[in-house]
Design a protein around this motif. Structure first.
Motif, mmCIF file in Angstrom:
data_model
loop_
_atom_site.group_PDB
_atom_site.id
_atom_site.type_symbol
_atom_site.label_atom_id
_atom_site.label_comp_id
_atom_site.label_asym_id
_atom_site.label_seq_id
_atom_site.Cartn_x
_atom_site.Cartn_y
_atom_site.Cartn_z
ATOM 1 N N ASN A 20 0.860 -1.180 0.000
ATOM 2 C CA ASN A 20 0.000 0.000 0.000
ATOM 3 C C ASN A 20 0.898 1.232 0.000
ATOM 4 O OD1 ASN A 20 -2.593 -1.337 0.224
ATOM 5 N ND2 ASN A 20 -1.846 -1.999 2.220
ATOM 6 N N TYR A 22 1.359 5.583 -0.788
ATOM 7 C CA TYR A 22 0.832 6.936 -0.967
ATOM 8 C C TYR A 22 1.976 7.738 -1.567
ATOM 9 C CZ TYR A 22 -1.095 11.544 -0.027
ATOM 10 O OH TYR A 22 -1.575 12.825 -0.162
ATOM 11 N N ILE A 118 -2.559 6.794 -4.762
ATOM 12 C CA ILE A 118 -2.501 5.680 -3.811
ATOM 13 C C ILE A 118 -2.728 4.388 -4.577
ATOM 14 C CG2 ILE A 118 -3.273 7.117 -1.879
ATOM 15 C CD1 ILE A 118 -5.906 5.563 -1.903
ATOM 16 N N SER A 119 -2.119 3.340 -4.066
ATOM 17 C CA SER A 119 -2.266 2.026 -4.677
ATOM 18 C C SER A 119 -2.031 0.974 -3.612
ATOM 19 C CB SER A 119 -1.276 1.854 -5.832
ATOM 20 O OG SER A 119 0.050 1.972 -5.350
ATOM 21 N N ALA A 123 -6.162 -0.017 -0.984
ATOM 22 C CA ALA A 123 -6.471 1.306 -1.527
ATOM 23 C C ALA A 123 -7.962 1.488 -1.831
ATOM 24 C CB ALA A 123 -5.639 1.578 -2.768
ATOM 25 N N PHE A 187 -0.187 3.001 4.829
ATOM 26 C CA PHE A 187 0.268 3.274 3.470
ATOM 27 C C PHE A 187 1.673 3.866 3.537
ATOM 28 C CE2 PHE A 187 -4.128 2.681 2.740
ATOM 29 C CZ PHE A 187 -4.273 2.321 1.408
#
Length: 191
Positions: A20, A22, A118-119, A123, A187
């Motif tokens: 995760n 950011y 974000i991923s 997310a 994140f």
């Protein structure tokens, strides 16, 4: 009092990174494009096929003649939003300025907005919960994207290098708060 849900989307394709992340996205420029002839301009001058943009928030990713990438989001027949790089913003500005006398159009660079990406596995769920979104759309076209305004943040879903990602676009102070919230939730901050 009834509450209208904010329907949000997720891609069917692409991988979901395990980590995760950011990532502040300093290189992103937001351009709001409006006017009574925005749709004809985009169709005729940029040769964009807007047929799939039938509902507010729908968008697609493409390339300008120079090869620069862009994402464009449909708000209405007279309003669109471009999310682009600095060089693509300059190219679009020059092109639109050269046709300003022919079309009723206006391009506004949103200096007040910044972006973050974000991923990761959490997310989508974090976005749905934190922004009170309702999952409802599954995007099957890899070039399609989707964006919705939730409070002070414009949230997008898109595929980048075959990975599902989400952009948060808002004023810097707002994104600073979200950076803290999301990094506190696990994140990893990526520069």
């Amino acid at each position: 009092m009834s509450v209208t849900p904010i329907i949000f989307a997720k891609h069917r394709q692409g991988s979901v990174p395990a980590q995760n992340h950011y990532m502040p996205t300093d290189a992103v420029v937001v351009l709001d494009f409006s006017g009574f002839e925005t749709t004809p301009f985009l169709s005729q001058i940029l040769a964009l096929n807007l047929n799939k943009l039938m509902a507010p928030g729908l968008g697609f990713q493409g390339k300008l003649d120079s090869g620069e990438n862009f994402a464009v989001y449909y708000f209405s027949e007279t309003a669109y939003r471009f999310v682009v790089s600095e060089s693509a913003a300059a190219e679009l500005t020059t092109l639109i300025d050269s046709h300003a006398d022919e079309f009723d159009i206006e391009l506004v660079r949103r200096h007040d907005l910044v972006a973050a990406t974000i991923s990761g596995e959490l997310a989508f769920e974090r976005l749905v919960n934190d922004f009170t979104l309702t999952p409802g759309l599954r995007i099957s076209d890899k070039n399609a994207c989707y964006g919705k305004q939730s409070g002070e943040v414009f949230i997008t879903t898109l595929l980048v290098d075959e990975q599902q990602q989400y952009q948060l676009i808002a004023q810097a102070a707002v994104l600073d708060k979200w950076q803290t919230t999301l990094t506190d939730a696990g994140f990893k901050l990526v520069s």
